[in-house]
Design an enzyme around this catalytic site. Structure first.
Site, PDB file in Angstrom:
ATOM      1  N   HIS A 217      18.117   3.714  -9.714  1.00  0.00           N
ATOM      2  CA  HIS A 217      19.254   4.019  -8.844  1.00  0.00           C
ATOM      3  C   HIS A 217      19.234   5.470  -8.377  1.00  0.00           C
ATOM      4  CE1 HIS A 217      20.445   4.716 -13.023  1.00  0.00           C
ATOM      5  NE2 HIS A 217      21.320   5.601 -12.602  1.00  0.00           N
TER       6      HIS A 217
ATOM      7  N   GLY B 225      15.160  -0.504 -10.856  1.00  0.00           N
ATOM      8  CA  GLY B 225      16.571  -0.653 -10.546  1.00  0.00           C
ATOM      9  C   GLY B 225      17.248  -1.576 -11.534  1.00  0.00           C
ATOM     10  N   SER B 226      16.462  -2.530 -12.066  1.00  0.00           N
ATOM     11  CA  SER B 226      16.949  -3.294 -13.209  1.00  0.00           C
ATOM     12  C   SER B 226      16.619  -2.446 -14.433  1.00  0.00           C
ATOM     13  CB  SER B 226      16.251  -4.652 -13.285  1.00  0.00           C
ATOM     14  OG  SER B 226      16.730  -5.389 -14.386  1.00  0.00           O
TER      15      SER B 226
ATOM     16  N   GLU C 214       8.258 -10.183 -25.636  1.00  0.00           N
ATOM     17  CA  GLU C 214       7.876 -10.815 -24.373  1.00  0.00           C
ATOM     18  C   GLU C 214       8.177  -9.950 -23.157  1.00  0.00           C
ATOM     19  OE1 GLU C 214       8.348 -14.000 -27.436  1.00  0.00           O
ATOM     20  OE2 GLU C 214       9.636 -12.354 -26.757  1.00  0.00           O
TER      21      GLU C 214
ATOM     22  N   LEU D 276      27.089  10.356 -18.868  1.00  0.00           N
ATOM     23  CA  LEU D 276      28.003   9.430 -18.211  1.00  0.00           C
ATOM     24  C   LEU D 276      27.251   8.233 -17.633  1.00  0.00           C
ATOM     25  CD1 LEU D 276      30.336  11.930 -16.329  1.00  0.00           C
ATOM     26  CD2 LEU D 276      30.919  10.543 -18.328  1.00  0.00           C
TER      27      LEU D 276
ATOM     28  N   GLN E 221      12.056 -24.646 -29.704  1.00  0.00           N
ATOM     29  CA  GLN E 221      10.674 -24.350 -29.337  1.00  0.00           C
ATOM     30  C   GLN E 221      10.254 -25.004 -28.019  1.00  0.00           C
ATOM     31  OE1 GLN E 221       9.052 -22.286 -31.902  1.00  0.00           O
ATOM     32  NE2 GLN E 221      11.257 -22.336 -32.268  1.00  0.00           N
TER      33      GLN E 221
ATOM     34  N   SER F  82      -1.595 -20.581 -31.086  1.00  0.00           N
ATOM     35  CA  SER F  82      -0.900 -21.763 -30.580  1.00  0.00           C
ATOM     36  C   SER F  82      -1.152 -21.984 -29.093  1.00  0.00           C
ATOM     37  CB  SER F  82       0.604 -21.650 -30.831  1.00  0.00           C
ATOM     38  OG  SER F  82       0.904 -21.775 -32.205  1.00  0.00           O
TER      39      SER F  82
END
Length: 612
Positions: free
Chosen positions: A71, A117-118, A358, A181, A419, A337
């Site tokens: 931002h 921005g995220s 992840e 802030l 799962q 797996s």
């Protein structure tokens, strides 16, 4: 640092503040106060420590600067203006329609690797860039990440701090703008720099606490960061939000809005300047390391053999790694797996373990892709949901990454719903520009794994835990955006993908005993879908049944409905959607399919109900 340099840096910081205020005022929106707090930090970095060739953003020796606090984009654009990358006229197009200077940075802007921005995304990507520099490119460029103190509440930041500390990424520096802030009030730790330092030190980081408005302290800290060995550095800088303008400095409620009296603020800051910075280029030209390419020899499986598609994925990716030196693999501690371990054994130098983190895994893939590598990141389909925001941001970044989710659907059996990937097809279909693939047998999987590498955007492949019969020969092609007609009949069309293809074929045999002939479509490419083939089949048979090992919402069934409704002349035929109809429990794979209402018996019943 002599007095002239010190004064220049103070003036440059003031210019960055003024230009941030001007850009937000011209736009009528933006985050100038968040930009103003970090002005000295970025002025000193730009003028004395950042190593980039401003004439060549693609120079592989360039340092990388990631604004994790995206931002604060007015500050970034003001820096680019000072460096001569954008003009003053373009600066004032900030946030306007058609401008590349968007509200938050994207790679449309030179020297921006990824969209931010995220909050909590930029630092994990920075970890990926730093890993790439050390282990793949093998180049000495440095990665600088500007972080906000508010985003340190994000769990993804601590996945990044943990991984960078574990890896000893001394080529990574986090510059933390502790302006106290946040959006609605004070941050969790306020100006307690020691609280941040204690936490980061425990994660293996070298920490430096400074006054973020003192160019001398900043200069020392940045030099120390680049010189530090064996661990990453966090510069924890106490700053004031809205610094230099009395109406907003250190005042709550001023976040995310232009200054009410921009002209007066600019006057208080000393007025506009026209300073320019000759950014120091990299010390020497550099060529990133690349592994040699070879011959693609995909694994081959005999028709009738039973092989899990996850096994075929691992073996195919290992073969692709031999053929393409740009392919890398990222694991979330489940390689045994997902069968990614086959790649790890074949190409250990291009295999990266991210443990059960992840978000960091996906962000690192984005960072590697930004440097030209082709990453495949794999975990259980269910667990990729934890990183879904990062997948979304990867798409905003125009990134090209391959994601593989194993253990899709109820067919995994006894492990139960925690799962089971039951939302993944819907989630990845919703990502802009994505490709969603769901193979039903080993040879199809191997071919699609190889073909994914040549696609653009976010590519998702779903694999199955259990063994399924091989129905395609080794040499068959599976174009992305295509489908396969496995049976041709005249009374209904059954559209399936993955494990339900085998149920659909068995149902077709049962229906033949009832005197009913059906067309069976293997829609292995769920997005893009082969709409033309499906429309022809729907028109020919007049009835459609879709069946998927997924919740009914958003997956294959909805993709087929969209194709029917989106035709130039909509195809008005009855459609019966079969999906997982209730919350599963523990049971065998066969019992799970039956309980979910997606087995051969359920398909037979659905077709007969449409006919009668």
């Amino acid at each position: 640092m002599d007095e002239l340099d010190y004064r220049f840096l103070c003036e440059l910081a003031a210019q960055l503040r003024v230009d941030s205020v001007r850009a937000a005022a011209a736009a009528g929106s933006g985050h100038p106060t968040s930009s103003m707090s970090a002005a000295e930090l970025m002025a000193v970095l730009l003028a004395r420590h950042l190593r980039i060739d401003v004439t060549d953003p693609a120079n592989p020796a360039n340092d990388h600067l990631v604004f994790s606090k995206g931002h604060a984009s007015p500050l970034l654009y003001a820096m680019l203006k000072a460096a001569g990358v954008v003009t003053d006229d373009e600066l004032l197009t900030f946030r306007k329609r058609g401008s590349r200077l968007e509200g938050h940075p994207t790679p449309q802007v030179p020297f921006v690797d990824v969209a931010t921005g995220s909050l909590g995304f930029g630092l994990p990507v920075g970890v990926g860039l730093a890993l790439t520099a050390r282990s793949l490119d093998r180049l000495p460029y440095h990665v600088w990440v500007l972080c906000g103190d508010s985003e340190l509440a994000e769990g993804s930041m601590w996945e990044a701090f943990e991984h960078a500390g574990h890896e000893g990424l001394n080529n990574l520096t986090a510059i933390i703008d502790v302006n106290r802030l946040g959006q609605r009030g004070p941050t969790r730790h306020g100006w307690d720099l020691g609280a941040y330092a204690a936490r980061l030190g425990a994660f293996g980081w070298h920490t430096i606490e400074i006054d973020g408005h003192d160019p001398g302290q900043i200069d020392y800290a940045l030099a120390d960061a680049r010189a530090t060995r064996r661990r990453p550095t966090a510069i924890i800088a106490r700053t004031c939000k809205g610094r230099g303008v009395s109406a907003v400095e250190n005042r709550a409620g001023k976040h995310g809005k232009p200054l009410e009296d921009a002209e007066r603020a600019i006057e208080e800051l000393g007025g506009p300047r026209s300073l320019t910075v000759e950014v120091t280029p990299p010390d020497a030209p550099a060529t990133p390391y690349r592994y040699a390419d070879g011959t693609l020899d995909l694994p081959e499986y005999e028709v009738g053999e039973r092989v899990a598609t996850r096994t075929a994925f691992g073996e195919a990716l290992a073969a692709l790694g031999t053929a393409r030196g740009d392919v890398v693999a990222l694991d979330g501690e489940v390689a045994d797996s997902t069968k990614l371990e086959a790649f790890a054994k074949a190409h250990p130098e291009r295999f990266f373990e991210f443990y059960i983190a992840e978000q960091q895994m996906v962000a690192a893939a984005v960072g590697m892709a930004a440097r030209g590598w082709t990453p495949y990141a794999a975990t259980f389909a269910a667990f990729l949901t934890r990183a879904y925001d990062f997948v979304r941001m990867a798409a905003v970044s125009r990134s090209g990454i391959c994601l593989v989710g194993s253990h899709g659907g109820v067919s995994i059996g006894e492990d139960g719903p925690s799962q089971m990937g039951l939302e993944d097809l819907a989630a990845f279909r919703a990502v802009h520009g994505s490709t969603v693939l769901y193979p039903c047998d080993a040879n199809q999987t191997a071919r699609l794994v190889a073909d994914m590498a040549g696609l653009e955007g976010i590519r998702y492949l779903r694999t199955t835990r259990g063994e399924t019969p091989v129905i395609y020969g080794p040499g068959e092609e599976f174009p992305v955006g295509g489908c396969k007609i496995l049976r041709t009949g005249g009374q209904a069309t059954v559209v399936a993908a993955g494990v339900t293809v085998h149920e659909a074929l068995a149902a077709a045999d049962l229906l033949a005993e009832d005197g009913v002939s059906v067309t069976v479509v293997d829609a292995y490419s769920i997005k893009p879908l082969d709409s033309a083939e499906l429309l022809d089949a729907a028109r020919a048979t007049g009835k459609v049944v879709t069946v998927e090992d997924h919740w009914p919402e958003g997956g294959l069934g909805d993709a087929v409905l969209s194709a029917l409704a989106g035709a130039p002349v909509p195809v008005l035929v009855p459609v019966r959607k079969l999906g997982v109809s209730r919350m599963p429990g523990s049971a065998t794979s066969r019992e799970q399919l039956e309980d979910a209402g997606i087995d051969r018996g359920a398909i037979r019943a659905a077709v007969l109900s449409l006919l009668h």
